[in-house]
Structures are given as C-alpha cells and as structure tokens.
Design an enzyme around this catalytic site. Structure first.
Site, PDB file in Angstrom:
ATOM      1  N   LYS A  13     -36.568   3.196 -52.256  1.00  8.79           N
ATOM      2  CA  LYS A  13     -35.402   2.336 -51.952  1.00  8.79           C
ATOM      3  C   LYS A  13     -34.387   3.074 -51.089  1.00  8.79           C
ATOM      4  CE  LYS A  13     -34.213   1.663 -56.296  1.00  8.79           C
ATOM      5  NZ  LYS A  13     -35.227   2.500 -56.988  1.00  8.79           N
ATOM      6  N   ARG A 127     -39.912  15.349 -54.570  1.00  9.32           N
ATOM      7  CA  ARG A 127     -38.750  14.898 -53.791  1.00  9.32           C
ATOM      8  C   ARG A 127     -37.673  15.987 -53.713  1.00  9.32           C
ATOM      9  NH1 ARG A 127     -35.798   9.262 -55.164  1.00  9.32           N
ATOM     10  NH2 ARG A 127     -35.043  10.266 -57.048  1.00  9.32           N
ATOM     11  N   ARG A 161     -33.036  16.801 -57.254  1.00 11.36           N
ATOM     12  CA  ARG A 161     -32.057  16.124 -58.111  1.00 11.36           C
ATOM     13  C   ARG A 161     -32.302  16.482 -59.564  1.00 11.36           C
ATOM     14  NH1 ARG A 161     -32.002   9.845 -56.526  1.00 11.36           N
ATOM     15  NH2 ARG A 161     -31.902   9.736 -58.783  1.00 11.36           N
TER      16      ARG A 161
END
Ligand code: AMP
Length: 215
Positions: A13, A127, A161
């Site tokens: 997204k 990621r 993250r």
C-alpha cells in the site's frame, strides 16, 4: 480522485500509494507514517500511539479519525487524496463517509490489494526504509544500489521498522483479519471495491492498479 488502498501489512500500500499519489498530484495520507513521525518528534500523539504500534495493535478509532479529518481537509488534498492505512475498522470507514459527506465530497474507489500470506511475511522481513525520505526497499526484490544506503541519500543507512519483527508481523496479520478484512465486504457492498492482485514486481502491480482505476 479520492481513493483508499486496502490490504494486509506488506501488500505494498505504501509503495503503490506513494507512486500513484505523486504521479497524479494527489495528497498521500499515510496514517502509519503520520504516527511514526509523531513518535520521532516526541508529540503527544506519538506518545499515545507508540505502545500499541510496537505490540502490533491498532491505535484507537477516535484518535485516527481526528487525525484524518484534519489532514484530509488540508489544501493539498482538495483535488484528491490516496489513503494508505485508513480506514482500518468499520467505525473508521463510517466516519470517513460522514466526514466526506459533510464536505459534499465522496470516496471514489477502494482498491483491495492482496497477496498470499507467506509472500507478505517474506516481504515484511526483508523490508527496509530510508529514515529521511521513507522510501521503501526490499533487500531481496528491490535492494538499494549501494549496500545498505538509500539511493537518494548516500550515507544514510536503511532501517527496519520496529513492528516488522516476526512476532509483531504475525500479530498485525491477525489484527488485519479480525478488524480490517471486513472492510472488503463493506466497500463491495457499496459498489466501490476494485480488487487487484499484488503478486509480482512493483511495476506489475502498479500497472494493474492503474487499469483498475481506469475502468
Ligand atoms: P502501517 O504503516 O499502515 O502498517 O501502520 C503501522 C501501525 O500504525 C499499525 O500497525 C497501527 O498500530 C497503527 N495505525 C496506522 N493506521 C491506523 C489506523 N487507521 N487505525 C489504527 N491504527 C493505525
């Protein structure tokens, strides 16, 4: 155009939202990004959100609704916006409809992105993002050109993250299934849902997304 990008964590997204908003000059409203900025700047919002985000849980609806109400009323969102990460509950979806209605606006489309679970877990564990520009990389499928640095900010090391650690990822997927997945039916029922397969390269998915928007 006002559009919502729906889908589980890791489906793309943020990456797709950033590109589509940039190319069309629509505002990108990424609620996760806004919360992470709040945490980095030490704001009250950041303080309130931090614990829940680290645990993979949702931040309360009233906080998120207030945030989006204010952000979506800004000048740069007048001609259109892409919502990435909001709504995440039926309460938020209803609030979005009401806030737009009060401005005599409406949501045009909700894009439902999806990919197999194993693929999402794989993507999330690989990621990384640039702490400055927030550009997302994947160490396997879309690595930076120069070791661990951002292509656009040489010398700036990419980071993972905190909520992309494996146990938190599993919790976030569980929370998605329970609280956010019902929005697929919510938007299908309103006739605003367009489903897009998020497998393959970023380029492939983007092409499908544009196709879904043009029909
Ligand atoms: P994201 O960057 O969209 O994956 O969001 C990261 C985290 O921020 C989520 O796991 C939630 O804890 C929180 N968050 C972001 N958007 C929302 C929302 N609309 N409602 C509740 N919590 C949210």
């Amino acid at each position: 155009m006002r559009l919502v990008l729906l889908g589980p964590p890791g489906v793309g997204k943020g990456t797709q939202g950033r590109r589509i908003a940039g190319e069309h000059h629509w505002a990108l409203i990424s609620t996760g990004e806004m919360l992470r900025e709040g945490i980095a700047r030490g704001t009250g919002l950041g303080f309130e959100a931090r614990k829940r985000m680290e645990a993979g849980l949702l931040v309360p609806d009233d906080v998120m609704i207030g945030l989006v109400k204010e952000r979506s009323a800004a000048d740069d969102a007048r001609d259109g916006f892409v919502l990435d990460g909001f709504p995440r509950t039926v309460v938020q979806a209803n609030a979005l409809d009401s806030m737009l209605q009060a401005r005599e606006q409406r949501l045009d489309v909700a894009i439902g992105l999806d990919a197999p679970r194993e693929e999402l877990v794989r993507r999330l564990s690989a990621r990384r993002e640039c702490p400055i520009c927030k550009r997302a990389y994947n160490l396997v499928s879309a690595p930076p050109r120069n070791g661990g640095d951002c292509d656009d900010h040489p010398g700036m090391k990419l980071v993972q993250r905190e909520d992309d650690s494996e146990p938190t990822v599993r919790k976030r997927l569980e929370v998605y299934d329970e609280q956010t997945a019902p929005l697929i039916d919510y938007y299908r029922g309103q006739g605003r849902l367009r489903e897009v397969t998020a497998e393959g390269s970023v380029e492939d998915v983007y092409r499908r997304l544009l196709q879904a928007l043009s029909c």
